[in-house]
Design a protein around this motif. Structure first.
Motif, PDB file in Angstrom:
ATOM      1  N   SER A  78     126.062 106.247 -31.082  1.00  0.00           N
ATOM      2  CA  SER A  78     126.250 107.531 -32.086  1.00  0.00           C
ATOM      3  C   SER A  78     125.050 108.380 -32.170  1.00  0.00           C
ATOM      4  O   SER A  78     125.113 109.665 -31.886  1.00  0.00           O
ATOM      5  CB  SER A  78     127.006 107.238 -33.689  1.00  0.00           C
ATOM      6  N   PHE A  79     123.935 107.883 -32.217  1.00  0.00           N
ATOM      7  CA  PHE A  79     122.648 108.527 -32.148  1.00  0.00           C
ATOM      8  C   PHE A  79     122.541 109.255 -30.972  1.00  0.00           C
ATOM      9  O   PHE A  79     122.178 110.412 -31.006  1.00  0.00           O
ATOM     10  CB  PHE A  79     121.477 107.388 -32.606  1.00  0.00           C
ATOM     11  N   ILE A  80     122.948 108.644 -29.771  1.00  0.00           N
ATOM     12  CA  ILE A  80     122.820 109.037 -28.372  1.00  0.00           C
ATOM     13  C   ILE A  80     123.643 110.346 -28.441  1.00  0.00           C
ATOM     14  O   ILE A  80     123.361 111.517 -27.956  1.00  0.00           O
ATOM     15  CB  ILE A  80     122.899 108.394 -27.389  1.00  0.00           C
ATOM     16  N   ALA A  81     124.773 110.140 -28.993  1.00  0.00           N
ATOM     17  CA  ALA A  81     125.876 111.249 -28.847  1.00  0.00           C
ATOM     18  C   ALA A  81     125.468 112.324 -29.623  1.00  0.00           C
ATOM     19  O   ALA A  81     125.578 113.531 -29.016  1.00  0.00           O
ATOM     20  CB  ALA A  81     127.406 110.761 -29.328  1.00  0.00           C
ATOM     21  N   GLY A  82     125.086 112.161 -30.911  1.00  0.00           N
ATOM     22  CA  GLY A  82     124.765 113.270 -31.630  1.00  0.00           C
ATOM     23  C   GLY A  82     123.418 114.043 -31.192  1.00  0.00           C
ATOM     24  O   GLY A  82     123.135 115.131 -31.607  1.00  0.00           O
ATOM     25  N   SER A  83     122.738 113.464 -30.462  1.00  0.00           N
ATOM     26  CA  SER A  83     121.410 113.768 -30.084  1.00  0.00           C
ATOM     27  C   SER A  83     121.722 114.550 -28.682  1.00  0.00           C
ATOM     28  O   SER A  83     121.082 115.834 -28.449  1.00  0.00           O
ATOM     29  CB  SER A  83     120.366 112.856 -29.518  1.00  0.00           C
ATOM     30  N   THR A  84     122.844 114.500 -28.089  1.00  0.00           N
ATOM     31  CA  THR A  84     123.206 115.095 -26.845  1.00  0.00           C
ATOM     32  C   THR A  84     124.241 116.002 -26.861  1.00  0.00           C
ATOM     33  O   THR A  84     124.525 116.796 -25.962  1.00  0.00           O
ATOM     34  CB  THR A  84     123.238 114.228 -25.471  1.00  0.00           C
ATOM     35  N   GLY A  85     125.099 115.833 -27.791  1.00  0.00           N
ATOM     36  CA  GLY A  85     126.397 116.539 -27.718  1.00  0.00           C
ATOM     37  C   GLY A  85     127.612 115.941 -26.572  1.00  0.00           C
ATOM     38  O   GLY A  85     128.566 116.604 -26.369  1.00  0.00           O
ATOM     39  N   ARG A  86     127.199 114.846 -25.971  1.00  0.00           N
ATOM     40  CA  ARG A  86     128.231 114.049 -24.863  1.00  0.00           C
ATOM     41  C   ARG A  86     128.992 113.515 -25.491  1.00  0.00           C
ATOM     42  O   ARG A  86     128.829 112.540 -26.215  1.00  0.00           O
ATOM     43  CB  ARG A  86     127.256 113.657 -23.629  1.00  0.00           C
ATOM     44  N   ASN A  87     130.338 113.385 -24.850  1.00  0.00           N
ATOM     45  CA  ASN A  87     131.486 112.749 -25.057  1.00  0.00           C
ATOM     46  C   ASN A  87     131.221 111.386 -24.438  1.00  0.00           C
ATOM     47  O   ASN A  87     130.223 111.403 -23.587  1.00  0.00           O
ATOM     48  CB  ASN A  87     132.849 113.256 -24.961  1.00  0.00           C
ATOM     49  N   PHE A  88     132.128 110.402 -24.517  1.00  0.00           N
ATOM     50  CA  PHE A  88     131.747 108.966 -23.910  1.00  0.00           C
ATOM     51  C   PHE A  88     131.922 109.159 -22.471  1.00  0.00           C
ATOM     52  O   PHE A  88     131.192 108.453 -21.793  1.00  0.00           O
ATOM     53  CB  PHE A  88     132.691 107.889 -24.620  1.00  0.00           C
ATOM     54  N   GLY A  89     132.736 109.470 -21.919  1.00  0.00           N
ATOM     55  CA  GLY A  89     132.432 110.043 -20.148  1.00  0.00           C
ATOM     56  C   GLY A  89     131.458 110.533 -19.952  1.00  0.00           C
ATOM     57  O   GLY A  89     130.929 110.166 -18.659  1.00  0.00           O
ATOM     58  N   LEU A  90     130.982 111.480 -20.514  1.00  0.00           N
ATOM     59  CA  LEU A  90     129.529 111.948 -19.979  1.00  0.00           C
ATOM     60  C   LEU A  90     128.574 111.282 -20.290  1.00  0.00           C
ATOM     61  O   LEU A  90     127.602 111.206 -19.435  1.00  0.00           O
ATOM     62  CB  LEU A  90     129.419 113.627 -20.753  1.00  0.00           C
ATOM     63  N   GLN A  91     128.409 110.409 -21.321  1.00  0.00           N
ATOM     64  CA  GLN A  91     127.432 109.229 -21.577  1.00  0.00           C
ATOM     65  C   GLN A  91     127.643 108.239 -20.634  1.00  0.00           C
ATOM     66  O   GLN A  91     126.428 108.014 -20.171  1.00  0.00           O
ATOM     67  CB  GLN A  91     127.831 108.893 -22.892  1.00  0.00           C
ATOM     68  N   ALA A  92     128.721 107.946 -20.247  1.00  0.00           N
ATOM     69  CA  ALA A  92     128.810 106.667 -19.259  1.00  0.00           C
ATOM     70  C   ALA A  92     128.667 107.158 -17.831  1.00  0.00           C
ATOM     71  O   ALA A  92     128.014 106.394 -17.070  1.00  0.00           O
ATOM     72  CB  ALA A  92     130.365 106.387 -19.331  1.00  0.00           C
ATOM     73  N   GLU A  93     128.613 108.525 -17.790  1.00  0.00           N
ATOM     74  CA  GLU A  93     128.222 109.037 -16.302  1.00  0.00           C
ATOM     75  C   GLU A  93     126.825 108.946 -15.977  1.00  0.00           C
ATOM     76  O   GLU A  93     126.466 108.839 -15.075  1.00  0.00           O
ATOM     77  CB  GLU A  93     128.699 110.419 -16.283  1.00  0.00           C
ATOM     78  N   ARG A  94     126.064 108.935 -17.049  1.00  0.00           N
ATOM     79  CA  ARG A  94     124.644 108.885 -16.699  1.00  0.00           C
ATOM     80  C   ARG A  94     124.175 107.585 -16.590  1.00  0.00           C
ATOM     81  O   ARG A  94     123.088 107.398 -15.738  1.00  0.00           O
ATOM     82  CB  ARG A  94     124.039 109.547 -18.068  1.00  0.00           C
TER      83      ARG A  94
END
Length: 434
Positions: A78-94
């Motif tokens: 969640s910290f990563i998500a709140g820091s970047t605004g990325r959903n899980f798909g965008l998060q997993a893509e990286r």
């Protein structure tokens, strides 16, 4: 500034790009999404089953440990998500690659649709058993309602959470009051469970706690990307783990330990029968509770699935919500909820290593703030996921006293860190850290 809207006048859901800072939500709104999610009767069932097997004190310790693991795991994602605004798909893509992410994201998005189908089917079964309504007709009605709420978007999930959590606590306390009139609640603390006759180990109990939210917990970015920043996202997660999740499980533990559960081995601390058996106004409120409570789970899972498959298919979340909502309804009518334990076993083994690999990759290897090229497939991430899953399977078969979920996380995380040493040096050089 007003939020961008789609043609039907609803807010943009940002399926294919990070949520801009200008469109993030306040902490209370994001927290309501997570806080209301674990406040479900299913958690009372699980809490009661764990207590039935382990006894009061060991069950309490197991859910404490399980929730601590969930807080660390989901909180970091969640910290990563709140820091970047990325959903899980965008998060997993990286982490898994521009094309590789579709494997992990598609897998998880399918699993949560399975949960949606199960809970929708459970709605029909519960209402039929408690009130005599036609099961199939109830499932169809629930499918339409749950799909409609999900279609509205993240704001609807926040409202559902604000209703579901207080209603659960109030009716849980009412159930305990009614139980206290017939059973001694003081006996709760001395309940010993099955003891040596138990088929559930302590590690298995911890895995069960983690597994119940392994899927949507891994996909937490779909919810917490709406936070103002990383710290706010962690605070929102904290309301769920440990607070809401433990509260829901404790009701089940107390009911079983008080000797008031009708079928503790299979139904745990389910207190629906306590409410419906008194009829009248309480029974009517219990009917509303079924739809709100199970609807909270269904809408959250369907939202995860719709965002995930929307990203993969290049479609809007709302389009996929309708398609997947109707598909899940058909699966519910077909009786897919009977595969419940199979889903849990799958989650406990295969899902946690995915999140662990993402955490290591985006905190220690390729920091989420770095702007690096992403390959189509990242072999080290998939290898680490496979090793984590294999470790969990080994523990499940050879060392059941340990938690397979924890084993999968640890091995997946360490494996990705080791396999990424060369890449880590290159990334640090590129970003001027060496």
């Amino acid at each position: 500034m007003t939020h961008p809207t789609e043609q039907h006048g609803l807010d943009e859901e940002f399926e294919h790009k990070p949520v801009p800072l200008s469109h993030r939500h306040r902490l209370s709104s994001v927290a309501a999404v997570w806080f209301g999610f674990p406040m479900i009767i299913t958690n009372a069932v699980f809490g009661g089953i764990i207590a039935y097997n382990l006894g009061f004190s060991r069950a309490l310790l197991a859910i404490l440990m399980g929730n601590a693991i969930l807080l660390a795991y989901v909180g970091t994602l969640s910290f990563i998500a709140g820091s970047t605004g990325r959903n899980f798909g965008l998060q997993a893509e990286r982490t898994f690659g521009r094309k590789g992410y579709a494997i992990t994201s598609g897998f998880l998005a399918s699993v949560v649709v399975g949960w949606y189908a199960f809970q929708t089917g459970l709605t029909g079964t519960t209402v039929h058993a408690s009130f005599g309504w036609n099961e199939t007709a109830t499932i169809i009605g629930a499918t339409l309602v749950y799909t409609g709420v999900t279609f509205i978007g993240i704001r609807a999930l926040s409202i559902v959470g604000m209703i579901a959590a207080p209603l659960y606590v109030v009716l849980g306390l009412v159930a305990l009051y009614l139980i206290g009139a017939e059973h001694s609640l003081a006996a709760v603390f001395h309940y010993g469970g099955l003891g040596t006759g138990s088929m559930m180990s302590f590690g298995g109990a911890v895995t069960l706690v983690v597994a119940t939210f392994a899927d949507s917990g891994t996909m937490t970015a779909d919810f917490t990307r709406w936070s103002k920043d990383g710290k706010s996202a962690v605070y929102a997660t904290l309301t769920a783990f440990p607070f809401a999740n433990m509260t829901a499980q404790l009701f089940g533990i107390v009911i079983v330990c008080a000797g008031a559960a009708a079928a503790p081995a299979t139904q745990g601390g389910d207190f629906m029968s306590v409410l419906t058996s008194h009829g009248g106004f309480l029974s009517a409120i219990a009917l509303v509770f079924v739809f709100v409570n199970l609807g909270s789970v269904c809408t959250h899972c369907l939202y995860n699935g719709a965002v995930g498959w929307g990203r993969i298919a290049g479609k809007k979340m709302r389009t996929m919500a309708v398609l997947l909502g109707l598909l899940g309804g058909l699966l519910a009518v077909a009786g897919v909820w009977s595969l419940f334990l199979n889903w849990l076993n799958l989650l406990g083994v295969l899902v946690p290593p995915i999140g662990a690999v993402i955490i290591v990759d985006q905190i220690f290897v390729r920091h989420y703030s770095y702007d690096d090229d992403v390959p189509n497939f990242r072999g080290s991430a998939f290898a680490a996921w496979a090793l984590g899953a294999l470790a969990a399977l080994f523990v499940h078969g050879m060392a059941p006293w340990f938690s397979e979920a924890v084993a999968g996380m640890l091995v997946g995380a360490v494996a990705h860190y080791v396999l990424s040493q060369g890449a880590m040096r290159e990334v640090r050089q590129r970003n001027g850290l060496l």
